[in-house]
Design a protein around this motif. Sequence first.
Motif, mmCIF file in Angstrom:
data_model
loop_
_atom_site.group_PDB
_atom_site.id
_atom_site.type_symbol
_atom_site.label_atom_id
_atom_site.label_comp_id
_atom_site.label_asym_id
_atom_site.label_seq_id
_atom_site.Cartn_x
_atom_site.Cartn_y
_atom_site.Cartn_z
ATOM 1 N N PRO A 163 12.359 6.915 3.774
ATOM 2 C CA PRO A 163 13.538 6.508 4.542
ATOM 3 C C PRO A 163 13.360 5.097 5.100
ATOM 4 O O PRO A 163 12.330 4.772 5.678
ATOM 5 C CB PRO A 163 13.609 7.551 5.661
ATOM 6 N N GLY A 164 14.330 4.256 4.835
ATOM 7 C CA GLY A 164 14.254 2.866 5.262
ATOM 8 C C GLY A 164 13.691 1.949 4.194
ATOM 9 O O GLY A 164 13.754 0.728 4.313
ATOM 10 N N ALA A 165 13.110 2.513 3.135
ATOM 11 C CA ALA A 165 12.545 1.720 2.031
ATOM 12 C C ALA A 165 12.823 2.442 0.709
ATOM 13 O O ALA A 165 11.931 3.082 0.144
ATOM 14 C CB ALA A 165 11.059 1.491 2.228
ATOM 15 N N PRO A 166 14.066 2.352 0.215
ATOM 16 C CA PRO A 166 14.384 3.036 -1.037
ATOM 17 C C PRO A 166 13.637 2.460 -2.243
ATOM 18 O O PRO A 166 13.496 3.126 -3.260
ATOM 19 C CB PRO A 166 15.886 2.848 -1.183
ATOM 20 N N ASN A 224 9.898 0.807 -2.861
ATOM 21 C CA ASN A 224 8.596 0.476 -2.296
ATOM 22 C C ASN A 224 7.811 -0.287 -3.373
ATOM 23 O O ASN A 224 7.417 0.303 -4.371
ATOM 24 C CB ASN A 224 7.858 1.751 -1.892
ATOM 25 N N ALA A 262 7.180 -3.699 5.626
ATOM 26 C CA ALA A 262 8.452 -4.398 5.402
ATOM 27 C C ALA A 262 8.638 -5.638 6.272
ATOM 28 O O ALA A 262 9.367 -6.543 5.895
ATOM 29 C CB ALA A 262 9.619 -3.432 5.613
ATOM 30 N N ARG A 263 7.959 -5.699 7.403
ATOM 31 C CA ARG A 263 8.160 -6.851 8.291
ATOM 32 C C ARG A 263 7.216 -8.017 8.017
ATOM 33 O O ARG A 263 7.329 -9.061 8.639
ATOM 34 C CB ARG A 263 8.040 -6.419 9.745
ATOM 35 N N THR A 280 4.005 7.594 13.723
ATOM 36 C CA THR A 280 5.325 7.275 14.248
ATOM 37 C C THR A 280 6.110 8.570 14.417
ATOM 38 O O THR A 280 6.050 9.458 13.564
ATOM 39 C CB THR A 280 6.101 6.299 13.342
ATOM 40 N N LEU A 322 10.577 7.663 12.736
ATOM 41 C CA LEU A 322 11.091 7.754 11.369
ATOM 42 C C LEU A 322 10.531 8.978 10.651
ATOM 43 O O LEU A 322 9.336 9.260 10.746
ATOM 44 C CB LEU A 322 10.723 6.495 10.580
ATOM 45 N N ASP A 348 9.287 11.209 7.279
ATOM 46 C CA ASP A 348 8.631 10.885 6.021
ATOM 47 C C ASP A 348 9.599 11.186 4.874
ATOM 48 O O ASP A 348 10.776 11.500 5.104
ATOM 49 C CB ASP A 348 7.294 11.624 5.892
ATOM 50 N N THR A 350 8.187 -6.624 1.414
ATOM 51 C CA THR A 350 9.326 -6.184 0.622
ATOM 52 C C THR A 350 9.631 -7.253 -0.416
ATOM 53 O O THR A 350 9.564 -8.443 -0.129
ATOM 54 C CB THR A 350 10.560 -6.002 1.536
#
Length: 179
Positions: free
Chosen positions: A14-17, A19, A76-77, A92, A95, A97, A135
């Motif tokens: 989730p958040g990174a379709p 990778n 990603a950052r 975390t 978010l 998994d 990314t």
Amino acid sequence: MTATILITGFGPFPGAPFNPSEPLALELARRRHPAFAGVRRVAHVFRVTYEAVDTELPALIAREKPAALVMFGLAARTKHVRIETRARNVVTRILPDADGQIRTAANIAPGAPVALSLRAPAHRLLLAAFLHVPTVRRAQVQRPRAALTLDDLARAGEAIVRTALAAARPFGADKPPIP
């Protein structure tokens, strides 16, 4: 004696379709380079779940008996490849998994130290390393000069894998595989 290097990445979450560590690990296992002669490269892609690495990595190491392990993951950052020199014992709880699970515990290993430093000198990438990659776009497109592509990551990753192999040589009785 043929040496084995284990190269891992992670799938989408989730958040990174997309990778980039997944296609990077697969590409590094099939790339041709003279340094890879006599080297068996095994790629593995972990699902981004809380149990995947805990259960699959020990089994992979026991089965493959690698002389070196290089793990790639997405940060990603970040805008560059980052060699991790410290593992944080933190989960975390914001978010989920890839299975949609959110851990209730705050730590990966309850009762363990908050952080562990890499015991090997990071500049030599001895035997095992975890690297975060930025990314990237799936396809080569017009891009700002500072953005990295998957091909850029593959070139950097190849250099990292070659360095890990060089650090693990000579392979044989005097150089045991990763425990």
